[in-house]
Design an enzyme around this catalytic site. Structure first.
Site: not given
Ligand code: PEP
Ligand code: MG
Length: 580
Positions: A196, A441, A465, A512
């Site tokens: 992140h 995910e 994920d 996303c």
């Molecule tokens: C993902 O896992 O692709 C996602 C969009 O969620 P995050 O990156 O916040 O885990």
């Molecule tokens: Mg995620």
């Protein structure tokens, strides 16, 4: 002396500026001998810091009463450590007897305790040395007068030159804390490409290189650095010729970016007239401006947990409502998909966790995300009520992260019904027809996607994920980042399976995760049947340009052939052909 370092290219672009080193509090306290007349004052300074951290932990504990028991137990343990005479009293003896300043006295005692813990055979006890370190770090930061990891108020030095943050490790909470300080770039020794911390850098549109191993030790404060975020290269103390070369590259990139901005109001329509939805991923209300500026038609992912990282307790319903209200109002009738908290793994409500701490536990497989929300019904109700209340002000969808089991959907839908009933009782308005979707995910959810298609209004694919769990690589760990491969046939098979099943069932599906904003994969995803992409606002113009130059009717059979390939290298070759 000029030298070059190589790391992970996690956020593209070029930055040139001065190094701004971020300290790790416990390792770098000053060592001062206190004059005899000041010793008792130093003792009081130490006791005051201790008691203010104790008060903070106690408040946190009270606020956490209804949170998962292990978080409460963790705070209890830290409170116990804080009150232990080994930390609460021995440093006072050191201050009095050796006349050391409070920070130094505390760190000396910590080092002694950590060394003792490290010799214990019992693994559980050995791991407690981490807790001791965390508690001491917190007290040291209190003594130093800056409770957050990241120091410095502005991303420019007094002469107005750009600053580049150089740190051993930055948590997502740290990055959020300097989001509005306009640093030109950041580089760290640890961290993976889809951590992140990396995602936030891309969101801020600043170059970043992670996984540099020794940058924090090799680079000195105020040295001039070039960060090439696209190649993962750092040039420290560049010679004049290299500096000029990069200044030129940087201005060329800026010209290209400003040209793309002209696409802001254009529709994302393919050559064969298929309308594609390009939405924004945001982390806080102030990101709405960038989302609108990029031409996003809505927010496809609002990662709500980011606003509250590192603050120590869960936010109230009112605080959350205020944040959601700002986003919904700001988007002015455009759809906003609000994801429930995805806490755990690398995102913590506590400020003190480092990457090393997190790696010890295997937290990505633990109590995170919707699993955590379902264990804390009161906090979950507060969030659902806040989202529902915001739904009255615009077009809001709810998104549930990290689903793996059907019963998690059933429990979430029941919790949502409960939140709706309580709002009706309180005579508070909300959108009765609010849509609820789930993130796919986890590979199990991708393979058994029918279960989710039957229960939910829409799906959103979280590739970050999904790749982590499919390839069994910790997304925050730079040591396995060479195995991160979005083109692995297993990943592509899962993506195509989710998209085609959703399309057949006529359930809207979007993506996303970070792949949605990677222009080199746009045609592949269009050919798989994807029609909704959500990404950092800064990536939207480039993806729009790619969409406008693509013909889906030509791509579909080519992508079908790519999906039959079993070697990543061959897949890569074919995708390059697709992009020509
Ligand atoms: C993902 O896992 O692709 C996602 C969009 O969620 P995050 O990156 O916040 O885990
Ligand atoms: Mg995620």
């Amino acid at each position: 002396m000029s030298f070059t370092l190589h790391g992970l290219a996690v956020s593209g672009g070029i930055a040139i500026g001065q190094a701004h080193l971020i300290s790790q509090a416990t390792l770098e306290v000053s060592h001062l001998i206190i004059p005899p007349r000041m010793v008792e004052k130093e003792v009081i300074r130490f006791e005051t810091a201790l008691s203010s951290v104790r008060n903070e932990f106690t408040t946190m504990r009270v606020n956490m009463e209804h949170s998962p028991t292990d978080i409460g137990a963790f705070i209890d343990l830290h409170l116990m450590i804080l009150s232990d005479p080994e930390l609460a009293e021995v440093p006072i003896q050191i201050i009095r007897e050796r006349r050391c300043n409070a920070e130094w006295a505390l760190v000396q005692q910590m080092q002694l305790l950590v060394a003792q813990f490290d010799q214990i055979d019992d693994m559980y006890m050995r791991e407690r040395s981490y807790d001791v370190r965390q508690v001491v770090e917190r007290v040291v930061r209190e003594l130093l007068g800056h409770p957050n990891h990241v120091s410095g108020k502005s991303g420019k030095n007094p002469k107005g030159e750009n600053l580049i943050v150089v740190a051993h490790d930055l948590s997502p909470g740290d990055v959020m804390a300097f989001k509005d300080r306009h640093f030109a770039s950041f580089v760290t020794d640890v961290g993976g490409a889809t951590s992140h911390t990396a995602i936030l850098a891309r969101g801020m549109g600043i170059p970043a290189v992670l996984g540099l191993h020794n940058a924090r030790h090799l680079i000195r404060d105020q040295e001039i650095i070039i960060v090439d975020g696209s190649r993962g290269v750092l040039i420290v103390n560049p010679c004049q010729r290299v500096l000029e070369e990069y200044q030129l590259k940087k201005s060329q990139l800026e010209i290209e970016r400003s040209k793309l901005k002209l696409l802001k109001t254009a529709h994302a329509t393919t050559l064969d007239r298929i309308e594609i939805d390009l939405l924004a991923n945001i982390e806080e209300p102030s990101d709405v401006a960038a989302a609108l500026e990029s031409g996003a038609i809505g927010v496809g992912l609002f990662r709500t947990e980011f606003i509250f990282l590192g603050r120590g307790d869960m936010p109230s319903e009112e605080e959350q409502f205020e944040a959601y209200r700002k986003v919904v109002k700001g988007m002015d009738g455009r759809p906003v998909t609000i994801r429930t908290f995805d806490l755990g793994n690398d995102k913590s409500i506590h400020a003190d966790e480092t990457t090393e701490d997190r790696k010890r536990e295997n937290p990505a497989l633990g109590l995170r995300s919707i699993r955590l929300s379902l264990t804390a019904p009161r906090s979950f109700q507060a969030q659902l009520r806040a989202i529902l209340r915001a739904s009255k002000l615009g077009k809001v969808n709810i998104l549930i992260p990290m689903l793996s089991h059907a019963h998690q959907v059933d429990q979430t839908l029941a919790a949502l019904e409960q939140a709706k009933s309580s709002l009706r009782r309180d005579k508070m308005a909300f959108d009765e027809n609010i849509k609820i979707g789930g993130m796919i995910e986890v590979p199990a959810a991708a393979l058994a996607v029918g279960v989710f298609l039957r229960r939910l209004d829409f799906l959103s694919i979280g590739t970050n994920d999904l790749i982590q769990y499919t390839l069994a690589i910790d997304r925050t760990d730079e040591q396995v980042s060479n195995l991160y491969d979005p083109l692995h046939p297993a990943v592509l098979t899962l993506l195509s399976h989710i998209i085609s099943r959703a399309n057949k069932a006529k359930v809207p599906v979007s993506m996303c995760g970070e792949l949605a904003g990677d222009a080199s994969l746009t045609r592949l995803l269009l050919g798989m049947g994807l029609r909704q992409f959500s990404m950092h606002p800064a990536q939207i113009p480039e993806i729009k340009q790619r969409v406008k130059q693509s013909d889906v009717s030509q791509l579909t059979p080519l992508v079908r052939r790519i999906l039959r390939l079993e070697e990543s290298v061959k897949i890569q070759e074919q995708i390059e052909r697709l992009n020509r």
